[in-house]
Enzyme design. Structure first.
Site, PDB file in Angstrom:
ATOM      1  N   CYS A 119     -10.056   3.389 -45.174  1.00 55.60           N
ATOM      2  CA  CYS A 119     -11.545   2.491 -45.255  1.00 55.60           C
ATOM      3  C   CYS A 119     -12.172   4.138 -46.002  1.00 55.60           C
ATOM      4  CB  CYS A 119     -12.261   3.081 -43.386  1.00 55.60           C
ATOM      5  SG  CYS A 119     -14.430   2.542 -43.701  1.00 55.60           S
ATOM      6  N   CYS A 121     -15.124   5.798 -45.561  1.00 51.10           N
ATOM      7  CA  CYS A 121     -16.106   6.643 -43.997  1.00 51.10           C
ATOM      8  C   CYS A 121     -15.865   8.628 -44.108  1.00 51.10           C
ATOM      9  CB  CYS A 121     -16.543   6.403 -42.787  1.00 51.10           C
ATOM     10  SG  CYS A 121     -15.669   6.164 -41.698  1.00 51.10           S
ATOM     11  N   CYS A 129     -19.251   3.603 -45.640  1.00 54.78           N
ATOM     12  CA  CYS A 129     -17.788   3.649 -45.617  1.00 54.78           C
ATOM     13  C   CYS A 129     -17.440   2.658 -47.123  1.00 54.78           C
ATOM     14  CB  CYS A 129     -17.711   1.911 -44.718  1.00 54.78           C
ATOM     15  SG  CYS A 129     -17.210   2.048 -42.808  1.00 54.78           S
ATOM     16  N   LYS A 194     -15.607  -6.820 -36.441  1.00 50.98           N
ATOM     17  CA  LYS A 194     -16.334  -4.738 -36.471  1.00 50.98           C
ATOM     18  C   LYS A 194     -17.932  -5.145 -36.655  1.00 50.98           C
ATOM     19  CE  LYS A 194     -15.509  -0.516 -37.511  1.00 50.98           C
ATOM     20  NZ  LYS A 194     -15.395   0.303 -38.421  1.00 50.98           N
ATOM     21  N   ARG A 204     -16.953   9.677 -34.219  1.00 54.96           N
ATOM     22  CA  ARG A 204     -17.581   9.800 -36.102  1.00 54.96           C
ATOM     23  C   ARG A 204     -18.114  11.959 -35.481  1.00 54.96           C
ATOM     24  NH1 ARG A 204     -22.428   5.439 -35.670  1.00 54.96           N
ATOM     25  NH2 ARG A 204     -21.179   3.152 -37.037  1.00 54.96           N
ATOM     26  N   ARG A 216     -24.606   2.060 -40.562  1.00 55.04           N
ATOM     27  CA  ARG A 216     -23.884   0.815 -40.778  1.00 55.04           C
ATOM     28  C   ARG A 216     -23.941  -0.793 -40.780  1.00 55.04           C
ATOM     29  NH1 ARG A 216     -19.082   4.890 -39.463  1.00 55.04           N
ATOM     30  NH2 ARG A 216     -19.281   5.952 -41.347  1.00 55.04           N
ATOM     31  N   GLU A 232     -16.055 -14.306 -39.669  1.00 50.52           N
ATOM     32  CA  GLU A 232     -15.361 -13.509 -40.447  1.00 50.52           C
ATOM     33  C   GLU A 232     -14.079 -13.481 -40.341  1.00 50.52           C
ATOM     34  OE1 GLU A 232     -16.432 -10.814 -42.105  1.00 50.52           O
ATOM     35  OE2 GLU A 232     -18.558 -10.266 -41.618  1.00 50.52           O
ATOM     36  N   LYS A 247     -13.330  -5.635 -32.059  1.00 55.75           N
ATOM     37  CA  LYS A 247     -13.825  -3.456 -32.695  1.00 55.75           C
ATOM     38  C   LYS A 247     -15.081  -3.628 -32.087  1.00 55.75           C
ATOM     39  CE  LYS A 247     -13.848   1.188 -34.112  1.00 55.75           C
ATOM     40  NZ  LYS A 247     -13.050   1.339 -35.270  1.00 55.75           N
ATOM     41  N   SER A 273     -13.632   4.801 -28.803  1.00 52.57           N
ATOM     42  CA  SER A 273     -13.944   6.405 -28.368  1.00 52.57           C
ATOM     43  C   SER A 273     -14.931   6.410 -26.745  1.00 52.57           C
ATOM     44  CB  SER A 273     -14.352   7.494 -29.901  1.00 52.57           C
ATOM     45  OG  SER A 273     -15.669   6.192 -30.272  1.00 52.57           O
ATOM     46  N   TYR A 312      -6.819   5.047 -26.907  1.00 50.27           N
ATOM     47  CA  TYR A 312      -6.423   6.171 -27.017  1.00 50.27           C
ATOM     48  C   TYR A 312      -6.148   7.028 -25.410  1.00 50.27           C
ATOM     49  CZ  TYR A 312      -9.711   6.624 -30.651  1.00 50.27           C
ATOM     50  OH  TYR A 312     -10.058   6.284 -31.610  1.00 50.27           O
TER      51      TYR A 312
END
Length: 323
Positions: A119, A121, A129, A194, A204, A216, A232, A247, A273, A312
């Site tokens: 990407c 971004c 992006c 996404k 971010r 976005r 998609e 996501k 996140s 994470y």
């Protein structure tokens, strides 16, 4: 009244519960996202994501090695550039932070599966992006740049590339570019579904990738849509994707389940996140048992149909599962 069925019989002890458990969570299910920072000796904690760090390549290797030792087989790399510009040119540089980290990881940990986020971004001065034309992201002009980024990652030694930009046609453009350069065996893990989610805020901060204007929603999906998600995913399969990702994960379990029932490719889900940060914050305040909620949320994602979970929590969850 005579009770005929007693489901509690198989819940009586941990041994019985374990024996009939329908969904088994294991370290091998996890992919560990890591942030590669330029320089050496860099270890910067992300304030909104306790325990998550921006790491220079040599320290990132140590973090990946610790996860691998616990049974986590793969990492996903995000990069922070030394400098940003309008086109995110550093993203495709062979001297870029991600490319350096990939080379070092494959040298030091050849058995580790290295996936790279594709990407722009984090590399563009405006935080979007793709490249801009009259204040809007130019879809087709962005495809060529994304393909260059993917090829640079392949040349560095990546095992998979993962386009996350949500430009139309990007999987096909990347597949063509990889094949033309002799990387026809390198797989694509597509961020097929996404959503334009409010759960991305802490990321971010970590990647310094917030857009400097607007949002976005013009290219990421509307959270209200699920039929569009199937479309998609089908388009990405047609263009050559090898793995499909949803996501975020937990707020979209229904979407994960539908993809798993509709497609025969492996399904990945990204516990993002915001999901991570909420569990961390609630645990820090004594409101929940963070370890138990962590495992319960990951189990729910797998139960919904995810074959792979990007989280994470990968290292912490693996340690808990092995204890």
């Amino acid at each position: 009244m005579d009770i005929i069925h007693r489901p509690r019989r198989l819940r009586r002890t941990e041994g019985l519960r374990r024996m009939v458990r329908e969904t088994q969570l294991a370290p091998a299910d996890f992919i560990y996202p890591l942030f590669a920072a330029p320089g050496k000796g860099v270890r910067q904690e992300v304030a909104a994501m306790p325990g998550v760090f921006r790491l220079s390549p040599e320290l990132l290797v140590k973090e990946a090695a610790a996860a691998l030792k616990l049974g986590v087989p793969a990492v996903l790399l995000f990069g922070l550039p030394k400098a940003k510009d309008d086109t995110g040119s550093e993203a495709a540089s062979p001297r870029g932070t991600v490319q350096q980290a990939v080379r070092l990881l494959k040298k030091e940990l050849p058995e580790l599966v290295v996936i790279t986020d594709v990407c722009l971004c984090a590399y563009t001065s405006h935080g979007h992006c793709g490249v801009l034309e009259k204040g809007q992201v130019d879809n087709d002009a962005t495809l060529e740049l994304l393909a260059q980024v993917a090829v640079s990652h392949a040349e560095a030694g990546a095992d998979l590339v993962a386009p996350s930009d949500m430009m139309d046609g990007r999987v096909g453009a990347i597949r063509d570019a990889l094949d033309e350069r002799g990387f026809e065996n390198l797989a694509i893990l597509s961020y097929a579904v996404k959503y334009a989610s409010a759960f991305y805020g802490p990321f971010r901060e970590a990647a310094a990738s917030a857009p400097s204007f607007g949002d976005r929603r013009g290219y990421q999906m509307d959270p209200a849509n699920v039929r569009e998600a199937m479309r998609e995913a089908a388009l990405d399969v047609e263009e050559g994707a090898d793995i499909l990702m949803v996501k975020p994960a937990l707020p979209y379990l229904d979407v994960i389940a539908q993809l798993a029932s509709e497609f025969d490719l492996p399904i990945a889900a990204y516990q993002v996140s915001g999901e991570f940060a909420m569990i961390k914050a609630a645990h820090a305040n004594g409101w929940i048992d963070g370890g138990a909620v962590m495992l319960e949320s990951l189990t729910a994602i797998k139960r919904a149909g995810a074959d792979l979970i990007l989280t994470y929590f990968a290292k912490d969850a693996a340690a808990l599962l092995k204890s």
